[in-house]
Design a protein around this motif. Structure first.
Motif, PDB file in Angstrom:
ATOM      1  N   GLN A  33      97.522  75.680  19.980  1.00 13.38           N
ATOM      2  CA  GLN A  33      97.395  74.236  20.150  1.00 13.38           C
ATOM      3  C   GLN A  33      96.227  73.697  19.339  1.00 13.38           C
ATOM      4  O   GLN A  33      96.314  72.632  18.722  1.00 13.38           O
ATOM      5  CB  GLN A  33      97.227  73.891  21.630  1.00 13.38           C
ATOM      6  CG  GLN A  33      97.142  72.404  21.932  1.00 13.38           C
ATOM      7  CD  GLN A  33      98.453  71.663  21.682  1.00 13.38           C
ATOM      8  OE1 GLN A  33      99.482  72.269  21.399  1.00 13.38           O
ATOM      9  NE2 GLN A  33      98.411  70.345  21.774  1.00 13.38           N
ATOM     10  N   TYR A  49     101.921  73.415  23.430  1.00 19.48           N
ATOM     11  CA  TYR A  49     102.357  73.409  24.826  1.00 19.48           C
ATOM     12  C   TYR A  49     103.879  73.367  24.920  1.00 19.48           C
ATOM     13  O   TYR A  49     104.494  74.084  25.724  1.00 19.48           O
ATOM     14  CB  TYR A  49     101.781  72.198  25.562  1.00 19.48           C
ATOM     15  CG  TYR A  49     100.273  72.193  25.722  1.00 19.48           C
ATOM     16  CD1 TYR A  49      99.548  73.377  25.853  1.00 19.48           C
ATOM     17  CD2 TYR A  49      99.561  70.989  25.759  1.00 19.48           C
ATOM     18  CE1 TYR A  49      98.176  73.361  26.008  1.00 19.48           C
ATOM     19  CE2 TYR A  49      98.191  70.962  25.915  1.00 19.48           C
ATOM     20  CZ  TYR A  49      97.500  72.148  26.040  1.00 19.48           C
ATOM     21  OH  TYR A  49      96.136  72.115  26.202  1.00 19.48           O
ATOM     22  N   THR A 259      99.821  80.170  32.515  1.00 13.49           N
ATOM     23  CA  THR A 259      99.785  79.048  31.578  1.00 13.49           C
ATOM     24  C   THR A 259      98.373  78.531  31.394  1.00 13.49           C
ATOM     25  O   THR A 259      97.928  78.269  30.274  1.00 13.49           O
ATOM     26  CB  THR A 259     100.681  77.904  32.102  1.00 13.49           C
ATOM     27  OG1 THR A 259     102.027  78.351  32.130  1.00 13.49           O
ATOM     28  CG2 THR A 259     100.589  76.681  31.208  1.00 13.49           C
ATOM     29  N   VAL A 264      95.932  76.681  28.154  1.00 12.57           N
ATOM     30  CA  VAL A 264      95.277  75.402  28.429  1.00 12.57           C
ATOM     31  C   VAL A 264      93.762  75.514  28.392  1.00 12.57           C
ATOM     32  O   VAL A 264      93.080  74.691  27.770  1.00 12.57           O
ATOM     33  CB  VAL A 264      95.746  74.850  29.794  1.00 12.57           C
ATOM     34  CG1 VAL A 264      94.999  73.556  30.136  1.00 12.57           C
ATOM     35  CG2 VAL A 264      97.249  74.603  29.775  1.00 12.57           C
ATOM     36  N   PHE A 405     103.531  74.536  31.153  1.00 12.55           N
ATOM     37  CA  PHE A 405     103.257  74.189  29.755  1.00 12.55           C
ATOM     38  C   PHE A 405     103.799  72.800  29.433  1.00 12.55           C
ATOM     39  O   PHE A 405     103.204  72.062  28.637  1.00 12.55           O
ATOM     40  CB  PHE A 405     103.861  75.228  28.807  1.00 12.55           C
ATOM     41  CG  PHE A 405     102.952  76.383  28.528  1.00 12.55           C
ATOM     42  CD1 PHE A 405     101.757  76.196  27.857  1.00 12.55           C
ATOM     43  CD2 PHE A 405     103.294  77.670  28.934  1.00 12.55           C
ATOM     44  CE1 PHE A 405     100.912  77.271  27.596  1.00 12.55           C
ATOM     45  CE2 PHE A 405     102.457  78.738  28.677  1.00 12.55           C
ATOM     46  CZ  PHE A 405     101.262  78.536  28.013  1.00 12.55           C
ATOM     47  N   SER A 408     101.445  70.240  30.902  1.00 14.07           N
ATOM     48  CA  SER A 408     100.132  70.293  30.246  1.00 14.07           C
ATOM     49  C   SER A 408     100.034  69.322  29.079  1.00 14.07           C
ATOM     50  O   SER A 408      98.922  68.979  28.646  1.00 14.07           O
ATOM     51  CB  SER A 408      99.848  71.717  29.761  1.00 14.07           C
ATOM     52  OG  SER A 408      99.741  72.609  30.848  1.00 14.07           O
ATOM     53  N   ASN A 409     101.179  68.877  28.556  1.00 20.20           N
ATOM     54  CA  ASN A 409     101.178  67.862  27.504  1.00 20.20           C
ATOM     55  C   ASN A 409     100.706  66.505  28.016  1.00 20.20           C
ATOM     56  O   ASN A 409     100.313  65.646  27.220  1.00 20.20           O
ATOM     57  CB  ASN A 409     102.585  67.691  26.926  1.00 20.20           C
ATOM     58  CG  ASN A 409     102.930  68.740  25.883  1.00 20.20           C
ATOM     59  OD1 ASN A 409     102.222  68.885  24.901  1.00 20.20           O
ATOM     60  ND2 ASN A 409     104.008  69.471  26.114  1.00 20.20           N
TER      61      ASN A 409
END
Length: 450
Positions: A33, A49, A259, A264, A405, A408-409
């Motif tokens: 990322q 993600y 995750t 993250v 995931f 997480s965006n």
């Protein structure tokens, strides 16, 4: 070499193969990322993600067919070809395009299902009730060394780099691709274990099972197709047992926290501009600290599993407490927008002055707590659950990882931590219930045998 020595050798080779492969892949997941945010190309519109969400989503669906694939071609070839897909995903970052990025994500999801089904097969047939705890610990510790070596390389390669250039990216991912390929070829060193000395009828059955597990049939006859269909059918069965239902929440929690620590949290650290110009390289140090925690936990609670007369529950409780301490410190130390902050990062402050030491200590706690959960889950699954049930548990973990995931965006850090706190509590309680039920059944079996 004695039969037990051969089995132990197979477990060690399995661990080293995964160590090399995941030195590359886990390092890739930890930094992708950050790499994508630094990638200067208007034609590329990918998200790390989202890619990981696709991988774990496809992984969960592909577990339906993975047992059939392993049955047909055997675990060695299954792990080798799956490893090639992992290597292709990593190599894609050398010259990334949006279409190749997401296509490779789908292929890795398929490969992951086959890889982990084959891994469980090899671990099970090289273990007994007395050695499953030891073997699980050895495998887990070797696997987690991947976090140490890969992230140490990232720290050395990116130290002092405020921005990740194309040359930085290409050098790192060429190296990671080669490392992944080394792991693929190590799987060919695994050999079919010798059967335990048993009664003639039991020995024949054991030899038959071992042969089916380690080699494909010599020709594509009706028997081979029957084996594949049988393996596919077993993937649907026995989901409604009480043990499966209880362990499902524990497995779901491990998917969520996987995750967080693997994708993250490293991104959060790299996005903290208040950590200075070394923020990007701190992603590597964070990964090393996670690996140290994983290795310590895997060694202590895996290899010494036989000496733990109090059972698995205290270890899982320790893992939950460790994670709660980490989540609280992260909440205080890391800015809430760090998971989704654009390049170059966030200037916001949380509730205390940002501390690199606290951030890295939390990384260690995340790894240690994760190993507490996973060593005990590997042990109880390997000892008490039939082999055909294990892909279902892995599929549930991957579904939760894909979900995590995906959100997480969008979710700020404190909301992600709240989800982990709630699911961790539920997962710990249900693990206790599953362990007590399994122990009760074992005592009843011992009583009946007297």
């Amino acid at each position: 070499m004695s039969p037990e020595g051969k089995r132990l050798f197979n477990i060690v080779v399995l661990g080293f193969g995964f160590m090399f492969m995941f030195t590359a892949f886990q390092t890739c997941g930890n930094i992708e990322q950050t790499v994508i945010k630094s990638f200067n190309n208007t034609e590329f519109h990918g998200s790390g993600y989202t890619s990981m969400a696709i991988i774990y989503g496809v992984f969960s669906a592909s577990n339906l067919i993975a047992p059939s694939v392993v049955t047909v071609i055997g675990p060695q070839l299954s792990m080798f070809f799956s490893g090639l897909l992992y290597s292709g995903y990593i190599a894609m970052f050398i010259y990334p395009y949006t279409w190749s990025f997401y296509t490779a994500s789908v292929l890795v999801g398929i490969g992951a299902a086959v890889l982990w089904t084959a891994q469980g097969n090899v671990l099970a047939i090289n273990s007994t009730d007395d050695t499953i705890g030891r073997n699980s610990g050895i495998f887990w510790a070797l696997l987690q060394f991947s976090l140490f070596f890969g992230n140490l390389y990232i720290y050395c390669a990116w130290h002092g780099h405020v921005h990740i250039t194309d040359k930085d990216r290409q050098t790192v991912f060429i190296s990671l691709t080669v490392i992944s390929l080394v792991g693929c070829f190590l799987f060919f060193l695994i050999r079919k274990p010798d059967p335990e000395p048993t009664a003639p009828s039991e020995q024949s059955q054991s030899q038959s099972e071992s042969s089916e597990s380690f080699s494909a049939a010599s020709s594509p006859d009706v028997g081979l197709c029957s084996q594949a269909l049988d393996a596919f059918g077993k993937a649907f069965k026995m989901f409604g047992t009480k043990e499966m239902l209880l362990l499902s929440l524990s497995i779901a929690y491990t998917g969520l926290e996987l995750t967080f620590y693997s994708g993250v949290y490293g991104t959060c650290i790299g996005a903290m501009t208040r950590f200075g110009q070394d923020a990007k390289s701190l992603i590597g140090i964070s990964g090393i600290c996670i690996g140290v925690g994983e290795i310590l936990g895997g060694g202590v609670f895996g290899m010494l599993n036989k000496c733990n007369r109090f059972g698995r529950n205290p270890v899982v409780l320790l893992g939950l407490i460790t994670h709660y301490v980490a989540f609280y410190l992260i909440f205080l130390n890391i800015a809430s927008d760090a998971p989704i902050a654009p390049e170059p990062g966030t200037d916001l402050q949380a509730y205390i002055d940002p501390s690199v030491g606290v951030a890295l200590f939390c990384s260690f706690l995340l790894g240690f707590g994760d190993s507490c959960f996973n060593t005990q889950l590997l042990s109880i699954i390997g000892l008490h659950l039939p082999r055909q049930q294990r892909p279902r548990l892995r599929r549930l973990q991957s579904i939760m990882a894909a979900l995590a995931f995906f959100y997480s965006n969008y979710l700020l850090l404190h909301w992600q931590l709240l989800i982990l706190v709630l699911m961790g509590f539920l997962g710990c309680v249900t693990f206790f219930l599953a362990e007590w039920k399994a122990e009760s059944r074992r005592r009843e079996s011992d009583y009946d045998s007297i």
